[in-house]
Design a protein around this motif. Structure first.
Motif, PDB file in Angstrom:
ATOM      1  N   ALA A  56      51.660  56.358  74.163  1.00 41.15           N
ATOM      2  CA  ALA A  56      50.288  56.430  74.236  1.00 41.15           C
ATOM      3  C   ALA A  56      49.581  54.762  74.319  1.00 41.15           C
ATOM      4  O   ALA A  56      49.086  54.175  73.389  1.00 41.15           O
ATOM      5  N   GLU A  83      48.187  60.855  73.757  1.00 39.80           N
ATOM      6  CA  GLU A  83      48.688  61.924  72.876  1.00 39.80           C
ATOM      7  C   GLU A  83      47.956  63.009  72.907  1.00 39.80           C
ATOM      8  O   GLU A  83      46.705  63.129  72.788  1.00 39.80           O
ATOM      9  N   SER A 116      42.003  65.178  71.511  1.00 41.62           N
ATOM     10  CA  SER A 116      42.401  63.997  72.759  1.00 41.62           C
ATOM     11  C   SER A 116      41.277  63.953  73.706  1.00 41.62           C
ATOM     12  O   SER A 116      40.235  64.799  73.884  1.00 41.62           O
TER      13      SER A 116
END
Length: 227
Positions: A56, A83, A116
């Motif tokens: 990430a 992620e 996310s």
């Protein structure tokens, strides 16, 4: 993390043939499908770029295309690994139906949130068959599209038709092609049979103002669940 692909189109806008060479070796996170290209005037060729982030973080690479061995055109490629963060409303990830009787029904609502920045497509279909074997149904049972920071509610209904032992079942969702266990469900179905020693009671004649007592025995038969 899921791979993403983009296409770079190279067009020869000159009046003569052009050769294009790429001075780049593919890495574990960026794959470029290109070899030496020979383009006639007005001809175009596509170069596929596949981005597979391992972490990430932000990524940056520069592709150097050499034209006729005379000069170089740089092309900047950037991307970011994000992620996949799916969370549910229950902090312990355990959805408990408890123990109920046959033909009773209990419903639990589970809120699933996409934390996310990227959209995610999730589906419970991998777990539907196993859940139905435990008398648990899921709604909705189709694919669910969640934008970044968006949430949805999934309803789980436990409706047993007969006695069953206490159980715990993981609920696996398919998320952008990956399998992820978001939570588990537990429950059981009791089925106790009670029989009386007599079907009827006969008191006979009773003098007014007096009292007659008769006893009835109750017998519990069977277990609280099915073997």
């Amino acid at each position: 993390m899921r791979a993403e692909q983009q296409v770079l189109v190279i067009t020869n806008q000159d009046e003569r043939d052009v050769s294009v060479d790429l001075d780049f070796v593919s890495t574990d996170y960026l794959e470029v499908n290109a070899s030496t290209l020979c383009l006639s005037p007005g001809e175009s060729q596509e170069v596929a770029l596949t981005f597979r982030p391992r972490h990430a973080e932000r990524y940056r690479e520069t592709l150097h295309f050499e034209i006729n061995g005379l000069f170089t055109i740089p092309v900047m490629v950037t991307g970011e690994g994000v992620e996949m963060r799916l969370e549910i409303s229950s902090p312990n990830k355990q959805i408990a139906f408890g123990s109920i009787r046959a033909l009773q029904s209990v419903m639990k609502a589970v809120r699933i949130s996409n934390r996310s920045k990227l959209p995610i497509s999730i589906s419970p279909r991998e777990s539907i068959t196993r859940l139905l074997g435990k008398s648990v149904s899921v709604f909705p049972a189709h694919d669910i599209y969640l934008r970044g920071r968006e949430s949805t509610v999934v309803n789980l209904t436990f409706n047993p038709l007969k006695r069953m032992r206490p159980f715990t079942q993981d609920v696996v969702f398919e998320c952008n092609g990956l399998r992820k266990t978001l939570f588990s469900v537990s429950g059981g179905c009791l089925g106790v049979e009670l029989r009386l020693s007599n079907d009827s009671l006969q008191f006979g004649g009773v003098v007014s103002g007096s009292r007659v007592t008769n006893c009835v025995l109750g017998e519990r038969r069977g277990r609280g669940y099915e073997l």
